[in-house]
Design a protein around this motif. Structure first.
Motif, PDB file in Angstrom:
ATOM      1  N   THR A  50       9.023   2.783  -7.409  1.00  0.00           N
ATOM      2  CA  THR A  50       8.517   4.137  -7.194  1.00  0.00           C
ATOM      3  C   THR A  50       9.014   4.582  -5.826  1.00  0.00           C
ATOM      4  O   THR A  50       9.555   3.773  -5.061  1.00  0.00           O
ATOM      5  N   GLY A  51       8.794   5.825  -5.500  1.00  0.00           N
ATOM      6  CA  GLY A  51       9.148   6.284  -4.158  1.00  0.00           C
ATOM      7  C   GLY A  51       8.424   5.485  -3.091  1.00  0.00           C
ATOM      8  O   GLY A  51       8.986   5.144  -2.050  1.00  0.00           O
ATOM      9  N   ALA A  52       7.166   5.135  -3.362  1.00  0.00           N
ATOM     10  CA  ALA A  52       6.359   4.384  -2.391  1.00  0.00           C
ATOM     11  C   ALA A  52       6.882   2.959  -2.211  1.00  0.00           C
ATOM     12  O   ALA A  52       6.999   2.473  -1.086  1.00  0.00           O
ATOM     13  N   SER A  53       7.209   2.291  -3.316  1.00  0.00           N
ATOM     14  CA  SER A  53       7.705   0.915  -3.194  1.00  0.00           C
ATOM     15  C   SER A  53       9.106   0.903  -2.589  1.00  0.00           C
ATOM     16  O   SER A  53       9.435   0.022  -1.785  1.00  0.00           O
ATOM     17  N   PHE A  54       9.921   1.896  -2.934  1.00  0.00           N
ATOM     18  CA  PHE A  54      11.239   2.020  -2.325  1.00  0.00           C
ATOM     19  C   PHE A  54      11.103   2.154  -0.816  1.00  0.00           C
ATOM     20  O   PHE A  54      11.840   1.532  -0.053  1.00  0.00           O
ATOM     21  N   ASP A  55      10.136   2.951  -0.374  1.00  0.00           N
ATOM     22  CA  ASP A  55       9.932   3.191   1.051  1.00  0.00           C
ATOM     23  C   ASP A  55       9.651   1.892   1.801  1.00  0.00           C
ATOM     24  O   ASP A  55      10.223   1.647   2.871  1.00  0.00           O
ATOM     25  N   VAL A  56       8.807   1.038   1.241  1.00  0.00           N
ATOM     26  CA  VAL A  56       8.491  -0.235   1.892  1.00  0.00           C
ATOM     27  C   VAL A  56       9.731  -1.124   1.941  1.00  0.00           C
ATOM     28  O   VAL A  56      10.091  -1.661   3.001  1.00  0.00           O
ATOM     29  N   LEU A  57      10.407  -1.270   0.797  1.00  0.00           N
ATOM     30  CA  LEU A  57      11.597  -2.133   0.753  1.00  0.00           C
ATOM     31  C   LEU A  57      12.697  -1.608   1.675  1.00  0.00           C
ATOM     32  O   LEU A  57      13.341  -2.381   2.385  1.00  0.00           O
ATOM     33  N   LEU A  92       4.249  -5.282  -4.541  1.00  0.00           N
ATOM     34  CA  LEU A  92       5.609  -5.781  -4.322  1.00  0.00           C
ATOM     35  C   LEU A  92       5.641  -7.308  -4.305  1.00  0.00           C
ATOM     36  O   LEU A  92       6.606  -7.922  -4.776  1.00  0.00           O
ATOM     37  N   GLU A  93       4.587  -7.907  -3.789  1.00  0.00           N
ATOM     38  CA  GLU A  93       4.507  -9.368  -3.765  1.00  0.00           C
ATOM     39  C   GLU A  93       4.379  -9.904  -5.193  1.00  0.00           C
ATOM     40  O   GLU A  93       5.042 -10.879  -5.567  1.00  0.00           O
ATOM     41  N   LYS A  94       3.548  -9.262  -6.017  1.00  0.00           N
ATOM     42  CA  LYS A  94       3.405  -9.665  -7.427  1.00  0.00           C
ATOM     43  C   LYS A  94       4.731  -9.573  -8.168  1.00  0.00           C
ATOM     44  O   LYS A  94       5.016 -10.373  -9.055  1.00  0.00           O
ATOM     45  N   ALA A  95       5.540  -8.583  -7.801  1.00  0.00           N
ATOM     46  CA  ALA A  95       6.853  -8.400  -8.442  1.00  0.00           C
ATOM     47  C   ALA A  95       7.906  -9.343  -7.873  1.00  0.00           C
ATOM     48  O   ALA A  95       9.049  -9.366  -8.359  1.00  0.00           O
ATOM     49  N   GLY A  96       7.552 -10.099  -6.849  1.00  0.00           N
ATOM     50  CA  GLY A  96       8.497 -11.044  -6.256  1.00  0.00           C
ATOM     51  C   GLY A  96       9.519 -10.411  -5.337  1.00  0.00           C
ATOM     52  O   GLY A  96      10.553 -11.011  -5.038  1.00  0.00           O
ATOM     53  N   VAL A 112       5.669  -9.384   6.736  1.00  0.00           N
ATOM     54  CA  VAL A 112       6.086  -9.087   5.370  1.00  0.00           C
ATOM     55  C   VAL A 112       7.601  -9.156   5.375  1.00  0.00           C
ATOM     56  O   VAL A 112       8.251  -8.544   6.226  1.00  0.00           O
ATOM     57  N   LEU A 113       8.162  -9.919   4.440  1.00  0.00           N
ATOM     58  CA  LEU A 113       9.606 -10.060   4.420  1.00  0.00           C
ATOM     59  C   LEU A 113      10.154  -9.879   3.027  1.00  0.00           C
ATOM     60  O   LEU A 113       9.478 -10.142   2.031  1.00  0.00           O
ATOM     61  N   LEU A 114      11.379  -9.408   2.975  1.00  0.00           N
ATOM     62  CA  LEU A 114      12.066  -9.266   1.701  1.00  0.00           C
ATOM     63  C   LEU A 114      12.395 -10.645   1.153  1.00  0.00           C
ATOM     64  O   LEU A 114      12.859 -11.517   1.889  1.00  0.00           O
ATOM     65  N   THR A 115      12.168 -10.831  -0.127  1.00  0.00           N
ATOM     66  CA  THR A 115      12.632 -12.038  -0.797  1.00  0.00           C
ATOM     67  C   THR A 115      14.083 -11.818  -1.189  1.00  0.00           C
ATOM     68  O   THR A 115      14.582 -10.671  -1.132  1.00  0.00           O
ATOM     69  N   PRO A 116      14.796 -12.845  -1.608  1.00  0.00           N
ATOM     70  CA  PRO A 116      16.164 -12.623  -2.098  1.00  0.00           C
ATOM     71  C   PRO A 116      16.206 -11.594  -3.237  1.00  0.00           C
ATOM     72  O   PRO A 116      17.090 -10.736  -3.266  1.00  0.00           O
ATOM     73  N   LYS A 117      15.219 -11.655  -4.131  1.00  0.00           N
ATOM     74  CA  LYS A 117      15.150 -10.658  -5.218  1.00  0.00           C
ATOM     75  C   LYS A 117      14.919  -9.260  -4.651  1.00  0.00           C
ATOM     76  O   LYS A 117      15.521  -8.285  -5.109  1.00  0.00           O
TER      77      LYS A 117
END
Length: 165
Positions: A50-57, A92-96, A112-117
């Motif tokens: 979503t726009g919100a999850s994109f913003d965090v990533l 986002l954590e649930k989605a890996g 909070v860190l990005l996973t490889p996925k």
């Protein structure tokens, strides 16, 4: 003529005592924002975002390696509450796509860190997002884009300054 012109004409007919010129500018900005958001949301959805999850990533990605920020640093870049951010991170954590990491020296401190996925997802999504944005602004000539950008910057700086103080 556009839909906003029709609205202005109606107000001018019904309330000729009102200067509704500002309504035209704000109405157009709102409608443009609506159409832009709708198109960008389609791009995000292609990546399960979503726009919100994109913003965090995207915030984590543009922070640079190791693509990790404290929740407070994330929060400072977004206009949301801490509860909303916590919910976004949980999803986002649930989605890996992100992970929480505790500081070994201070267990109260979390990053909070990005996973490889998550990194792979945001790399692909931001590439598509930029392509979508380029497609959308291509409706204006390069000269029109160059003229509009400083006007919008000036307006944004002024309205943001007024809102914050």
């Amino acid at each position: 003529m556009d839909a906003v012109d029709e609205i202005l004409a109606q107000w001018n007919r019904e309330r000729p005592d009102l200067d509704v010129g500002s309504m035209g500018l704000i109405g157009r900005l709102g409608r443009i924002a609506h159409f832009l958001t709708r198109e960008m949301d389609k791009t995000f959805a292609e990546y399960g975002l979503t726009g919100a999850s994109f913003d965090v990533l995207a915030t984590l990605r543009r922070s640079g390696a190791p693509f990790s920020l404290s929740p407070g640093d994330l929060l400072s870049t977004m206009m949301i509450t801490s509860g909303t951010l916590t919910n976004r991170i949980d999803q986002l954590e649930k989605a890996g796509l992100v992970a929480r990491s505790h500081n070994p020296d201070d267990r109260r401190s979390v990053s909070v860190l990005l996973t490889p996925k998550g990194l792979a997802t945001i790399e692909a999504a931001v590439t598509a997002h930029v392509a979508t944005q380029k497609r959308l602004i291509a409706l204006l000539s390069p000269d029109e884009q160059a003229a509009l950008d400083p006007l919008l910057r000036s307006f944004l700086v002024g309205i943001a300054g007024r809102a914050s103080g």
